[in-house]
Design an enzyme around this catalytic site. Structure first.
Site, mmCIF file in Angstrom:
data_model
loop_
_atom_site.group_PDB
_atom_site.id
_atom_site.type_symbol
_atom_site.label_atom_id
_atom_site.label_comp_id
_atom_site.label_asym_id
_atom_site.label_seq_id
_atom_site.Cartn_x
_atom_site.Cartn_y
_atom_site.Cartn_z
ATOM 1 N N TYR A 11 0.536 -1.048 -0.575
ATOM 2 C CA TYR A 11 -0.316 -0.056 0.061
ATOM 3 C C TYR A 11 0.956 1.839 0.151
ATOM 4 O O TYR A 11 0.564 2.439 -0.359
ATOM 5 C CB TYR A 11 -0.767 0.179 1.118
ATOM 6 C CG TYR A 11 -2.029 -1.087 1.381
ATOM 7 C CD1 TYR A 11 -2.769 -0.814 -0.174
ATOM 8 C CD2 TYR A 11 -1.988 -2.222 2.256
ATOM 9 C CE1 TYR A 11 -3.882 -1.723 0.162
ATOM 10 C CE2 TYR A 11 -3.283 -2.610 2.235
ATOM 11 C CZ TYR A 11 -4.123 -2.854 1.759
ATOM 12 O OH TYR A 11 -4.746 -3.182 1.182
ATOM 13 N N THR A 30 -3.245 -6.174 -7.450
ATOM 14 C CA THR A 30 -2.765 -4.577 -6.438
ATOM 15 C C THR A 30 -3.037 -5.292 -5.180
ATOM 16 O O THR A 30 -4.048 -6.313 -4.979
ATOM 17 C CB THR A 30 -4.007 -3.466 -6.980
ATOM 18 O OG1 THR A 30 -5.226 -3.839 -6.029
ATOM 19 C CG2 THR A 30 -3.291 -2.524 -7.933
ATOM 20 N N ASP A 31 -2.775 -4.459 -4.303
ATOM 21 C CA ASP A 31 -3.355 -5.222 -2.194
ATOM 22 C C ASP A 31 -4.853 -4.721 -2.602
ATOM 23 O O ASP A 31 -5.510 -3.959 -3.518
ATOM 24 C CB ASP A 31 -2.870 -4.377 -1.696
ATOM 25 C CG ASP A 31 -2.656 -5.426 -0.065
ATOM 26 O OD1 ASP A 31 -3.488 -6.414 -0.414
ATOM 27 O OD2 ASP A 31 -1.490 -5.920 0.543
ATOM 28 N N TRP A 32 -5.626 -4.666 -1.646
ATOM 29 C CA TRP A 32 -6.828 -4.822 -1.773
ATOM 30 C C TRP A 32 -7.375 -2.870 -1.380
ATOM 31 O O TRP A 32 -6.622 -2.593 -0.325
ATOM 32 C CB TRP A 32 -7.227 -5.512 -0.280
ATOM 33 C CG TRP A 32 -7.991 -7.243 -0.962
ATOM 34 C CD1 TRP A 32 -9.013 -7.938 -0.615
ATOM 35 C CD2 TRP A 32 -7.292 -8.211 -2.322
ATOM 36 N NE1 TRP A 32 -9.151 -9.079 -1.337
ATOM 37 C CE2 TRP A 32 -8.111 -9.487 -2.670
ATOM 38 C CE3 TRP A 32 -6.144 -7.899 -2.169
ATOM 39 C CZ2 TRP A 32 -7.713 -10.609 -3.264
ATOM 40 C CZ3 TRP A 32 -5.381 -8.815 -3.627
ATOM 41 C CH2 TRP A 32 -6.105 -9.981 -3.772
ATOM 42 N N LEU A 68 -7.554 0.102 -3.695
ATOM 43 C CA LEU A 68 -7.318 0.937 -3.430
ATOM 44 C C LEU A 68 -7.244 2.145 -4.532
ATOM 45 O O LEU A 68 -7.175 3.223 -4.890
ATOM 46 C CB LEU A 68 -5.450 1.161 -4.514
ATOM 47 C CG LEU A 68 -4.612 0.493 -3.999
ATOM 48 C CD1 LEU A 68 -4.172 -0.840 -3.081
ATOM 49 C CD2 LEU A 68 -3.353 0.064 -5.354
#
Length: 623
Positions: A301, A337-339, A341
């Site tokens: 993030y 991506t990470d969760w 965004l």
């Protein structure tokens, strides 16, 4: 003739839902000029050709749906009936809504029911996907489910075999064991339909206050690299195929150097720092993941502060994704991506802001464009494919660029064999998940990882049926090892289990409160009570190290001191009473004070002043 593909089983789909197995392989369907379905086999074609065939038939909306993966909630009986959500993940969408309305075919699960219900649910969603226009099967993903832990990211379930956390494998330092664990976890995942592991974590625990230390292999890059390679190979094999589980290694390019240990899941921490100018050190474990051909990569993030041409978070950062990952490392796997965004998450009366650090002023659609332009393929924790469609139709994004990402995602599905048969055998799943052989292997690893830090006068291992006072240990379990007494004064020895301290963040966000932030030392009455016990009776102290604890006074007073990284009471007591031997070596140093913690550099390993116990320290029982 323009071919319209449709995925189908030649056998009766209902039988698959009920968990029956088939010798017959699925096929594609060709809608001929007369409007009739002609079934023909296509599995002999190379994966690239199959990808191109299917990609050419996909609409823009179908391509956009593939670029999103989100978590879903499950019914306890495995059905797809729409019901109100309950519990921690009540806000999560349901699978049918994402499959039907968003044309999504990547899902991840958090809390899950038992093995039979989970496998049944999985078959149900595959049946639903089969009935869509192209019948593209679902790829199901999960965070770790095999760790004996209270950690928020260890989505453990008692049905799966239970092992120490990644730190425990680093403490043991046995690459063969790590690969064996990953292979067992692969078999259990495969049995219930989980085909993508949202792990391992290749981050380095160079900042001891970071809440996610427990998910790492510690602070040493070379040790972590060895463990990462073994881990990925255990899940994927040398070549990803129908027997493998794809690994999404995270969090590129290393999420460990968080300023003061605060985590960028939340708005109070947006940038990670490099006071030791040690950015490249954090790349070493990822290089091992690339060597093992990890199927996917997830960036973190935070903003890599002053490391690139613009201070924006990793997934928005073209220097990180395209220049470093794609061009320098020649990585052509999936990047997700990470969760969360893009859009804010609404959890009751609480709004969890999107982790769009560095680009907060961009609109949601503009964030989507920036992520894609950075070189990312997929959006984690999001369900807004309409933005991709709009960007293409408005001329801001080319469909050719969308095809690049969809091609990678389709390739992974074909490699996993999902187009050939996505279903699982429900009855067989209940026999594989948590079978005795797997559970015993996990329990043995819990014992091996335990780290002996102090052993005054060779107190350990204990022998005989001693009078023991226990704290934070199941007395029924303890009674199998000694005579449990009610007071310290009546005991010959005390055995106490502790956890590394943490301080909840003051916030309305209940998830932020669950992250183990803050100081690492015991304070006030809690510390006084521990020391009072240690002064009353010779005491064996065990501490769960999800982060490096600061325990100089406790260490000084303890008769013996051991550490664990996820272990049951029985595992601990087996080691204390000599039924098993502690083999662990510290995967990080234990600082001597919070002042030393505050003065160390977030991006540099084992650099605190005069550590209480150094990286790699661990005693053993003498023969």
């Amino acid at each position: 003739m323009k071919i319209s593909f449709r995925y189908a089983l030649l056998a009766i789909p209902l039988a698959a839902v009920l968990g029956l197995s088939f010798a017959t392989r699925p096929a594609y369907r060709d809608l001929n000029k007369n409007g009739k379905m002609d079934v023909y086999e296509d599995a002999s074609k190379p994966v690239a050709a199959r990808v191109n065939d299917l990609l050419s038939q996909m609409t823009l909306e179908e391509k956009a749906g593939m670029m999103f993966i989100n978590g879903v909630r499950l019914n306890d009986d495995g059905s797809l009936e729409e019901r109100p959500g309950t519990g921690m993940f009540a806000f999560a969408p349901t699978a049918p809504a994402l499959i039907r309305d968003k044309k999504m075919n990547h899902l991840n699960i958090w809390a899950a029911p038992g093995t039979k219900a989970l496998a049944t649910w999985y078959n149900n969603i595959q049946k639903m996907a089969e009935e869509s226009r192209l019948g593209i099967p679902i790829t199901l993903a999960s965070d770790p489910r095999h760790y004996f832990s209270n950690n928020i990211f260890a989505m453990s379930a008692e049905t799966f075999s239970q092992w120490p956390e990644q730190l425990g494998f680093a403490a043991i330092g046995d690459e063969a064991l790590t690969r064996k664990f990953a292979d067992i976890a692969r078999q259990e995942y495969l049995a219930v339909g989980i085909r993508e592991a949202l792990h391992p974590m290749a981050d380095l625990a160079t900042e001891p206050r970071w809440p996610r230390v427990s998910g790492t292999f510690g602070e040493d890059a070379n040790l972590s690299a060895k463990m990462i390679k073994a881990y990925v190979l255990g899940f994927q094999g040398a070549t990803l195929d129908k027997n493998g589980v794809a690994c999404m290694t995270k969090h590129f390019s290393g999420g460990g150097p968080q300023k003061e240990g605060l985590d960028p899941h939340f708005e109070f921490q947006k940038g990670q720092v490099y006071p030791g100018n040690n950015f490249n050190y954090h790349l070493i474990p990822f290089e091992a993941a690339f060597a093992a051909k990890t199927a996917a990569i997830m960036p973190y993030y935070g903003v890599p502060t002053d490391q690139t041409s613009e201070n924006v978070a990793f997934s928005f950062n073209k220097d990180i994704i395209t220049k470093l990952l794609r061009e320098k490392y020649k990585y052509d796997g999936v990047v997700c991506t990470d969760w969360g965004l893009i859009t804010d998450a609404k959890m009751g009366n609480v709004v969890w802001p999107a982790r769009a650090w560095g680009v907060e002023k961009l609109s949601e659609k503009e964030r989507v464009l920036k992520v894609i332009n950075a070189g990312v393929d997929q959006f984690g924790g999001e369900s807004v494919p309409d933005y991709v469609v709009a960007l293409v139709k408005e001329g801001q994004l080319s469909e050719k660029r969308v095809d690049e990402s969809v091609r990678r995602l389709l390739r992974q599905k074909f490699e996993l064999g999902l187009f050939d048969n996505p279903y699982v055998d429900v009855d067989k799943a209940t026999q594989i998940v948590g079978k005795d052989e797997f559970k015993k292997a996990g329990e043995a690893a819990q014992r091996r990882a335990i780290t002996l830090l102090k052993n005054d006068a060779k107190t350990l291992p204990l022998s005989g049926k001693k009078k023991i006072f226990v704290q934070n240990i199941d007395k029924t379990v303890a009674a199998q090892y000694g005579e449990v007494v009610d007071t310290p004064e009546a005991a010959e020895l005390a055995i106490i289990r502790l956890k590394t301290p943490w301080v909840p963040i003051e916030t309305e966000n209940f998830l932020a409160k669950m992250f183990h932030h803050g100081d690492l030392d015991f304070k006030g009455k809690e510390k006084d009570d521990i020391l009072k016990l240690l002064n009353t009776v010779p005491t064996i102290v065990d501490i769960y190290l999800d982060r490096p604890a600061v325990i100089p006074e406790i260490s000084a007073k303890a008769k013996a001191l051991v550490a664990n990284y996820g272990a049951s009471d029985a595992a601990l007591l087996d080691v204390i009473f000599g039924k098993a031997k502690p083999e662990g070596k510290l995967p990080f140093e234990l600082p001597s004070s919070m002042e030393a913690v505050r003065n160390q550099k977030e991006d540099v390993p084992y650099d605190s002043k005069d550590p209480l116990y150094k990286f790699g320290f661990g005693l053993s029982y003498s023969k």
